[in-house]
Design a protein around this motif. Structure first.
Motif, short mmCIF file in Angstrom:
data_model
loop_
_atom_site.label_atom_id
_atom_site.label_comp_id
_atom_site.label_asym_id
_atom_site.label_seq_id
_atom_site.Cartn_x
_atom_site.Cartn_y
_atom_site.Cartn_z
N TYR A 1 42.06 35.60 49.22
CA TYR A 1 42.36 35.89 50.63
C TYR A 1 41.73 34.82 51.49
O TYR A 1 40.53 34.56 51.37
CB TYR A 1 41.80 37.27 50.97
CG TYR A 1 42.11 37.80 52.35
CD1 TYR A 1 43.42 37.98 52.77
CD2 TYR A 1 41.09 38.17 53.21
CE1 TYR A 1 43.70 38.50 54.03
CE2 TYR A 1 41.36 38.70 54.47
CZ TYR A 1 42.67 38.86 54.87
OH TYR A 1 42.95 39.38 56.11
N TRP A 2 42.55 34.18 52.32
CA TRP A 2 42.05 33.14 53.22
C TRP A 2 42.10 33.67 54.66
O TRP A 2 43.13 34.19 55.09
CB TRP A 2 42.91 31.90 53.17
CG TRP A 2 42.88 31.12 51.89
CD1 TRP A 2 42.39 31.51 50.68
CD2 TRP A 2 43.40 29.81 51.70
NE1 TRP A 2 42.57 30.52 49.75
CE2 TRP A 2 43.18 29.46 50.36
CE3 TRP A 2 44.02 28.89 52.55
CZ2 TRP A 2 43.57 28.23 49.83
CZ3 TRP A 2 44.42 27.67 52.03
CH2 TRP A 2 44.19 27.34 50.69
N ILE A 3 41.01 33.50 55.37
CA ILE A 3 40.98 33.74 56.81
C ILE A 3 40.78 32.38 57.47
O ILE A 3 39.77 31.71 57.25
CB ILE A 3 39.85 34.71 57.20
CG1 ILE A 3 40.13 36.10 56.63
CG2 ILE A 3 39.72 34.77 58.73
CD1 ILE A 3 39.08 37.14 56.95
N VAL A 4 41.77 31.98 58.26
CA VAL A 4 41.77 30.65 58.87
C VAL A 4 41.53 30.79 60.37
O VAL A 4 42.17 31.60 61.04
CB VAL A 4 43.12 29.94 58.61
CG1 VAL A 4 43.11 28.54 59.19
CG2 VAL A 4 43.43 29.92 57.12
N ASN B 1 41.46 43.44 62.72
CA ASN B 1 42.27 44.03 61.64
C ASN B 1 42.30 43.11 60.42
O ASN B 1 42.23 43.58 59.28
CB ASN B 1 43.69 44.33 62.11
CG ASN B 1 43.77 45.58 62.94
OD1 ASN B 1 42.96 46.48 62.81
ND2 ASN B 1 44.74 45.62 63.83
N ASP B 2 42.42 41.80 60.64
CA ASP B 2 42.46 40.85 59.53
C ASP B 2 41.16 40.84 58.74
O ASP B 2 41.16 40.67 57.53
CB ASP B 2 42.76 39.43 60.03
CG ASP B 2 44.16 39.28 60.58
OD1 ASP B 2 45.04 40.09 60.22
OD2 ASP B 2 44.39 38.36 61.39
N ARG B 3 40.03 41.04 59.42
CA ARG B 3 38.73 41.05 58.77
C ARG B 3 38.31 42.44 58.29
O ARG B 3 37.38 42.56 57.51
CB ARG B 3 37.65 40.54 59.72
CG ARG B 3 37.73 39.09 60.03
CD ARG B 3 36.53 38.66 60.86
NE ARG B 3 36.55 37.25 61.14
CZ ARG B 3 36.19 36.30 60.29
NH1 ARG B 3 35.80 36.63 59.08
NH2 ARG B 3 36.22 35.04 60.63
N VAL C 1 47.18 34.55 53.24
CA VAL C 1 46.53 33.81 54.31
C VAL C 1 46.78 34.53 55.63
O VAL C 1 47.93 34.84 55.96
CB VAL C 1 47.09 32.37 54.42
CG1 VAL C 1 46.45 31.63 55.59
CG2 VAL C 1 46.90 31.62 53.12
N GLU C 2 45.70 34.78 56.36
CA GLU C 2 45.81 35.30 57.72
C GLU C 2 45.15 34.28 58.64
O GLU C 2 43.99 33.91 58.45
CB GLU C 2 45.11 36.66 57.86
CG GLU C 2 45.78 37.79 57.10
CD GLU C 2 47.10 38.27 57.69
OE1 GLU C 2 47.54 37.73 58.72
OE2 GLU C 2 47.70 39.19 57.10
N VAL C 3 45.92 33.80 59.63
CA VAL C 3 45.40 32.89 60.64
C VAL C 3 44.97 33.76 61.81
O VAL C 3 45.78 34.52 62.35
CB VAL C 3 46.47 31.85 61.06
CG1 VAL C 3 45.92 30.93 62.13
CG2 VAL C 3 46.95 31.06 59.84
N LEU C 4 43.70 33.66 62.18
CA LEU C 4 43.16 34.56 63.19
C LEU C 4 43.71 34.30 64.58
O LEU C 4 43.87 33.16 65.00
CB LEU C 4 41.63 34.46 63.24
CG LEU C 4 40.87 34.96 62.03
CD1 LEU C 4 39.36 34.91 62.31
CD2 LEU C 4 41.28 36.35 61.61
N SER C 5 43.99 35.39 65.27
CA SER C 5 44.30 35.42 66.69
C SER C 5 43.31 36.39 67.32
O SER C 5 42.89 37.34 66.65
CB SER C 5 45.72 35.94 66.94
OG SER C 5 46.67 35.09 66.37
N PRO C 6 42.95 36.19 68.58
CA PRO C 6 41.99 37.11 69.19
C PRO C 6 42.42 38.58 69.11
O PRO C 6 41.60 39.46 68.89
CB PRO C 6 41.93 36.64 70.65
CG PRO C 6 42.30 35.20 70.59
CD PRO C 6 43.30 35.09 69.47
#
Length: 194
Positions: free
Chosen positions: A120-123, A103-105, A93-98
């Motif tokens: 893979y979770w993008i939150v 990089n997460d995507r 799980v990656e929680v998005l930050s600006p």
């Protein structure tokens, strides 16, 4: 507080051989969401083979990719060492930050898939959404985007739109493992950060 003894060392990730400095402290909603996900994972996994980990646990996929995901599940206990996870977790799980979203995507998502991460979770805390990707032959494919919708938003939807909403995320690792979307975003603002 100016006392250097209380300053934390900078957190870094190695992404495709390049070092990236991570934000020293995440926003409140980012922190709450990652803690909630860890808690929900931990609660379900108690007494099971797989293990949940929260933010702060290092993952070494290979010598060019060293990450610190916001939450993860590891079922292969042989890759769990005292200092880090050495190999691919089963779910990340990656929680998005600006500052980290690209990089997460991008490269991290690519490397997680290549290493064999199954899910893979993008939150997105602001949008109160969870994108779930499943690994197909070393590439992630979007399974579904789950969104926490308020009662007011529901009241403005027609029956077809309400029917399309899914309130629970099925976790692929266990047949009966479901996470309620609303439980992830408890006590978060969901508003644009200033």
């Amino acid at each position: 507080m100016d006392n250097l003894a209380y300053k934390e060392p900078p957190r870094v990730e190695l992404i495709e051989g390049k070092t990236y400095l991570m934000s020293p402290r995440p926003r409140i909603d980012h922190n709450r969401v990652s803690l909630r996900i860890f808690y929900l994972f931990e609660q379900y996994l108690e007494g099971k083979r797989c293990v949940a980990f929260g933010d702060g646990t290092d993952v070494y996929l290979d010598n060019k990719n060293h990450y610190i995901p916001d939450a993860m599940i590891v079922c292969n206990r042989s890759i769990i060492h005292d200092d880090a996870i050495y190999g691919a977790p089963d779910l990340v799980v990656e929680v998005l930050s600006p500052s980290t979203a690209s990089n997460d995507r991008g490269p991290k998502m690519r490397q997680y898939a290549k290493a064999g991460v199954k899910e893979y979770w993008i939150v997105t805390p602001i949008g109160r959404s969870v994108e779930v990707y499943c690994n197909h032959d070393g590439r992630f494919e979007l399974s579904y985007v789950y969104t926490d919708v308020s009662e007011e938003e529901l009241s403005h939807m027609d029956d077809d739109d309400r029917e399309k909403l899914r309130a629970e995320i099925p976790v692929s690792l266990y047949d009966d493992f479901r996470v309620k979307v609303k439980d992830i975003f408890v006590n978060t603002s969901g508003f644009q950060e200033g």
